[in-house]
Design a protein around this motif. Structure first.
Motif, mmCIF file in Angstrom:
data_model
loop_
_atom_site.group_PDB
_atom_site.id
_atom_site.type_symbol
_atom_site.label_atom_id
_atom_site.label_comp_id
_atom_site.label_asym_id
_atom_site.label_seq_id
_atom_site.Cartn_x
_atom_site.Cartn_y
_atom_site.Cartn_z
ATOM 1 N N GLY A 59 0.802 -1.216 0.000
ATOM 2 C CA GLY A 59 0.000 0.000 0.000
ATOM 3 C C GLY A 59 0.834 1.263 0.000
ATOM 4 O O GLY A 59 0.322 2.350 -0.281
ATOM 5 N N LEU A 60 2.116 1.138 0.326
ATOM 6 C CA LEU A 60 2.996 2.309 0.394
ATOM 7 C C LEU A 60 4.089 2.269 -0.670
ATOM 8 O O LEU A 60 5.086 2.982 -0.561
ATOM 9 N N GLN A 61 3.908 1.451 -1.688
ATOM 10 C CA GLN A 61 4.956 1.292 -2.690
ATOM 11 C C GLN A 61 5.239 2.582 -3.457
ATOM 12 O O GLN A 61 6.334 2.785 -3.968
ATOM 13 N N ASN A 62 4.257 3.494 -3.489
ATOM 14 C CA ASN A 62 4.451 4.786 -4.162
ATOM 15 C C ASN A 62 4.305 5.945 -3.180
ATOM 16 O O ASN A 62 3.942 7.061 -3.573
ATOM 17 N N ALA A 63 4.592 5.685 -1.919
ATOM 18 C CA ALA A 63 4.372 6.682 -0.870
ATOM 19 C C ALA A 63 5.173 7.958 -1.116
ATOM 20 O O ALA A 63 6.351 7.926 -1.477
ATOM 21 N N GLU A 64 4.497 9.103 -0.895
ATOM 22 C CA GLU A 64 5.161 10.412 -0.912
ATOM 23 C C GLU A 64 5.351 10.838 0.539
ATOM 24 O O GLU A 64 4.381 11.005 1.282
ATOM 25 N N PHE A 65 6.594 11.011 0.950
ATOM 26 C CA PHE A 65 6.892 11.316 2.346
ATOM 27 C C PHE A 65 6.919 12.831 2.558
ATOM 28 O O PHE A 65 7.773 13.534 2.026
ATOM 29 N N LEU A 66 5.962 13.316 3.341
ATOM 30 C CA LEU A 66 5.911 14.729 3.689
ATOM 31 C C LEU A 66 6.889 15.043 4.803
ATOM 32 O O LEU A 66 7.339 16.188 4.944
ATOM 33 N N GLN A 67 7.215 14.045 5.604
ATOM 34 C CA GLN A 67 8.202 14.176 6.675
ATOM 35 C C GLN A 67 8.823 12.812 6.912
ATOM 36 O O GLN A 67 8.116 11.821 7.043
#
Length: 455
Positions: free
Chosen positions: A303-311
């Motif tokens: 589910g996080l394979q394309n995660a955009e990290f804001l922090q």
């Protein structure tokens, strides 16, 4: 006006202390060094900025964290008022929109006629030789400046004033793959307040191996690392055993996957960070991995394979004093009755715990100003239990503590026999604590019964 006091530090404890003192009629100078001097963790110049999780923990009646919050609410806490006004969905937990929360408190503090916010660093404790003394509360929190830390060390005679703490990553909501992740709260408490990323056994083992092999940011400042057990970095937990994560921050209990109807092998929970619901924090995933390593390893979570990290997660130093040798239950220092400490620097761990000590320190600083006897909170109350612990616990290795029923005064034997289950005993402890708290607030502080009971 009854005179003036100084509060050093504009975090949760500091703003609560300033508010309570101002509400008691004192003129308050609240010192905050940001933005003149920033810390490694803060991003804004707002008062009460939350730098770690946006959760103030459970607010479920019958629990120790609920009791602590309820005592503060009945005591007219500014921080509890702000939390109610900026609350976001989080199941049984009280979580806030961190930006709106800080803005709310900053506006209320700056608008108070008895409070002046001074944007400058305080580098030393007050001089005890001054003929005219101003009660001072040190509430500089876990990121006390180097100069003030050095002077506190001089005052306390203790050169072990730190432990390390870590911050969890925050992810953009629209980058989470909701064909894999699902919304639910553990055991259905709170509806669909969390996003959950389920793992099967193979996925978990791949993630686990990558995590324990990932490169961390080296600790440069101190030779020895003092982690707080309730806030261990995720990679430190993993190194304690292959299943520690599945029985800790990645436990799947109470989170059946709607695609299968069964609990997954492991599960990562994401908690809403703001009212817009466009950012989610990774629950229990504080870490000190290199940023590139975090991105690589955390994208292995389904589910996080394309995660955009804001922090990204990060590490910072937390400072605290050896309070049992230094403080009274009133939070005044034993060496100087006009000097108080409040917040995480006293050895309480947690947002609401910090607020609680600020609440009491603010009231007692005004009493010191008036030459009135200082107050200790009721022994049966959560605030009283916290202050009793930090001022009296007998240990060779003093460590920060959250509020738990283990800190509260136990029930008499006859009540323990009458109420056999832990849930029943806890309910009785909460009921007793709130009754004693209400009576104490009215009788000792003279606050109206309508305020205490919320009428």
């Amino acid at each position: 006006m009854v005179g003036s006091i100084n509060v050093v530090g504009g975090g949760l404890a500091g703003v609560e202390a300033a508010w309570q003192a101002a509400e008691c009629g004192a003129s308050v100078r609240l010192y905050e060094m940001r933005p003149q001097r920033q810390t490694p963790a803060h991003r804004t110049d707002k008062l009460a900025e939350i730098v770690c999780s946006n959760s103030l923990k459970t607010d479920e009646p019958g629990t120790a964290p609920y009791l602590l919050k309820e005592e503060l609410r009945r005591g007219g806490s500014l921080v509890m008022e702000a939390a109610a006004a900026t609350r976001v969905p989080a199941g049984a937990a009280l979580s806030v929109d961190r930006i709106k929360f800080a803005e709310y408190i900053t506006e209320r503090i700056e608008a108070h006629p008895n409070i002046k916010v001074v944007r400058e660093e305080v580098a030393s404790l007050p001089d005890t030789g001054e003929s005219v003394r101003v009660p001072t509360i040190i509430a500089t929190g876990p990121l006390t400046s180097d100069a003030l830390t050095a002077d506190i060390m001089r005052f306390t005679g203790d050169d072990q004033l730190y432990f390390y703490d870590a911050i969890a990553p925050i992810i953009a909501a629209d980058s989470i793959d909701m064909t894999i992740a699902f919304k639910a709260a553990r055991y259905g408490k709170g509806g669909d307040d969390y996003i959950n990323c389920p793992m099967n056994r193979d996925e978990y083992e791949i993630f686990f191996n990558a995590l324990v092999e990932a490169k961390s940011v080296p600790l440069k400042r101190f030779e020895e690392t003092h982690w707080f057990e309730s806030c261990l970095p995720i990679e430190e937990i993993a190194r304690r055993g292959v299943d520690t994560l599945r029985f800790g921050p990645m436990k799947p209990k109470g989170l059946p996957d709607p695609r299968t109807g069964e609990e997954p092998y492991a599960c990562v929970q994401l908690r809403q960070e703001n009212l817009m619901a466009d950012a989610y924090g990774m629950v229990g995933f504080q870490n000190h991995l290199r940023y590139g390593e975090q991105e690589r390893v955390l994208r292995l979570i389904p589910g996080l394979q394309n995660a955009e990290f804001l922090q990204f997660g990060q590490i910072h130093r937390n400072t605290f004093i050896n309070s049992p040798q230094i403080l009274n239950e009133t939070l005044s220092t034993r060496k100087d009755s006009m000097l108080f400490f409040a917040g995480q620097i006293t050895g309480v761990e947690g947002y609401v715990e910090s607020v609680a000590t600020g609440w009491l320190a603010g009231i007692n600083a005004v009493r010191a100003l008036r030459s009135e006897p200082l107050l200790a909170a009721p022994q049966t109350s959560a605030i009283g239990a916290l202050c009793r612990y930090v001022s009296n616990v007998e240990t060779k290795n003093f460590q920060p503590v959250n509020i738990t029923f283990g800190l509260l005064e136990p029930l008499p034997l006859e009540l323990r026999k009458k109420h056999r289950s832990k849930r029943e005993r806890h309910a009785v402890q909460v009921e007793r604590a709130l009754k004693d708290w209400d009576d104490w607030v009215v009788n000792s502080l003279g606050k109206a019964k309508s305020l205490v009971l919320g009428y």
